[in-house]
Design an enzyme around this catalytic site. Sequence first.
Site: not given
Length: 944
Positions: A18, A106, A108, A334, A336, A381
């Site tokens: 990303e 995730d 998104e 990560y 989030r 996660h």
Amino acid sequence: MSPTSETAHGGRRLVIVESPAKAKTIKGYLGPGYVVEASVGHIRDLPSGAAEVPEKYTGEVRRLGVDVEHDFQPIYVVNADKKAQVRKLKELLAESDELFLATDEDREGEAIAWHLQEVLKPKVPVHRMVFHEITKDAIREAVANPRELNQRMVDAQETRRILDRLYGYEVSPVLWKKVMPKLSAGRVQSVATRLVVERERERIAFRSAEYWDLTGTFGTGRSGDASDPSQLVARLATVDGKRVAQGRDFGADGRLKTDSVLHLNEENARSLAAALAETSFSVRSVESKPYRRSPYAPFRTTTLQQEASRKLGFGAKATMQVAQKLYENGFITYMRTDSTILSDTAVTAARAQVTQLYGADYLPEKPRVYAGKVKNAQEAHEAIRPSGDRFRTPAETGLTGDQFKLYELIWKRTVASQMKDATGNSVTVKIGGTAADGRDAEFSASGKTITFHGFMKAYVEGADDPNAELDDRERRLPQVAQGDALTAEEITADGHATKPPARYTEASLVKELEEREIGRPSTYASIIGTILDRGYVFKKGTALVPSFLSFAVVNLLETHFGRLVDYDFTARMEDDLDRIARGEAKSVPWLKRFYFGETEGGTAATGGAADAGNGDGDHLGGLKELVTDLGAIDAREISSFPVGNGIVLRVGRYGPYVERGEKEQEGHQRADVPEELAPDELTVELAEELLAKPSGDFELGTDPVSGHQIVAKDGRYGPYVTEILPEGTPKTGKNAVKPRTASLFKSMALDTVTLEDALRLMSLPRVVGADAEGVEITAQNGRYGPYLKKGTDSRSLTDEDQLFTITLDEALAIYAQPKQRGRAAAKPPLKELGTDPVSEKPVVVKDGRFGPYVTDGETNATLRTGDSVETITPERGYELLAEKRAKGPAKKTAKKAPAKKTAAKKTATKTAAKKTTAAKKTAAKKTTTAKTTAARKTAAAKPE
């Protein structure tokens, strides 16, 4: 054969992540044959306006970007600023043998991976590559063990996106029409705003109560030390067996909640203190209990945001910005996540550091396991922890500034989570005596001693209340026994007042949203950012203060869209979206239910949201029905709030104001309310004070030259003077006449400005003279102060009076100096804030054209309402810069028509210069006219 083993036999693999920062880090972990490129976030989304919707779509589809009549089919378009990146990815893919989609794991990230696949249309094998940390081992393992795209996660994210689009695009226009243009509504942002507004309403309704008690300082009669103090401080607990009232016993109305307590006023408290002055006291009881405190669970997104706010003063968005940097550079996992789970590797690493740094005595026999507490936690996660199978201590990372601070916080919390409990003793001592007037008084003191600190050696959690006692705080009491005599060394009467409920901070609002199960932890930072950006909320220190505008917005939503901002309904919607993600419910029937209302036969499309009505079997209208009848919404009523004494606070299109009486009626008063004023500070007394200030039009007299009446007014941009033109003077068209107008100098006031002052002000701009080349120099007063103007060259003046006194020689001397471009920035900064965690450059507060702003030399962010140079903290400065960066550079509109027109003019000029024939000149002129006409049509067709 695995993708990794194939690499050894040749071939080229394209890995898409990303962010460019993540691409750079991962590139270093993959060998030859791998090309790592970033999508730079989402590459496509729902259209932002009708102009982006393909021509084949008409009607509501063009407005919404979603075809609600055909199973809510979304219309996706590649973002204009991503087209070049998409071309680049297609070119790289054309030269590749395999594609790895390595976006975040995730919803998104899964959606971004799906969009990449849909847009790139790969003809080579596609792998979904997932990892929770960016380390060499984790990346290589992810390449070796890819999976398929999870379509259920994609569908769940798509449903959320469509739902939020329908909510925002249907409800926001209602706010534009009934409150103010450019406002927005959102599924979670509107509920978050309501929470902040409701807390302010509680503060407005709050009535303080006064109560008194006594504090006694008692001596044991022996010399003390740190382990056994000689004095004991206790508070009055009961009088004649009746408990003395404390703050918790009073309601928001200032009255006692129960009659079973004794309310002491000042007189009673002081008389009791005097009566106890010569009393003999003794220990009535000593109660000792073992104390045990277990460590806190490792961080998840919300607890990290809360602790970073409490301990470091970071806003939610700034925390996530710094955490993103740490993650992308391989320092943490990560960031989030809803999970508090640690992998076996992480537990082993944490336990190893406990032994190494604190000793085996601090290591529990078995590893600690933390069960997830978040309902519908999104994915499996890990918790947020230092990356790798051996944790780097903060000193070993080489990090600095806020990245160091946040890493240290995460590291400490992770290590502490695998340490032993803290243990000790808690003691309560009751002390009694009989006053001279016969009343029995009993005092109470509580203490805590920690005999083994356990995990507290590494980490102690903060608290939202700055006055709260933290877990590691000890209160040692003297070693006394029942029956011991004590001497009253001092007894004082203490007065207290109850306080209104504290305003939310970012940390406490995040906590409240999570406890109510509203929204997702990964979106809280952006939600808070949105309500700040929209002007619904502003900050005073760390407190979130609702604006008067938000009161009007919430009032409208509660009155006419109650279900949409109902806390339980919003939480049930979240449940339904999670059921869709798990495959337990279908997206389209649920969206139909939400948008169109009751399905045929009154059957609910899904379980959760279906129940969000009045429960009596009445028809439940959908969103579409709710926004159809706007005639019932009285814009003036929903924006009006009574203050008292006949005064009403109104929220107008240009800001809040107080008003008494009706317009055009005798005795009508109106005054603007400062935008930075907190709603709970607008008392009747303050409103009266605002109304008493000079306002309206002040008639100054008649201009002896023009005969026009001159008045002074208070305008949106400050006080000014203007002339009243005679009736019949054309205001529009070719012969329109504009009244002369001029702003007052800073030294002038509305109620003291004279006719002479006004005429001098309106004589500006003043012609000072001309330079050697005949270019005129004028002295003018602008919005940003006095200045000289010569052609397009402007120079600031230091004093407003210079506008009338500066001579031509003085003006020429100013223009003889080099123009000081950017020299204002060379002035000493108003305040230094420290090093920005993102750019890693020094941040300062400067004074600019539009007021004070923060800058790191690359990004500038103006201070907002509620911010000031005196009170702004480093964290607030970093947060403003982070929000400004997140918005990206201002988009420039391409002006194609003028460019063509200019080109045509140049062509015509060249043709004339070459002395072409009259026929060629005529042809060129026709061509120019045609091009200009076409360009104008193109510009006219382009949407605003």
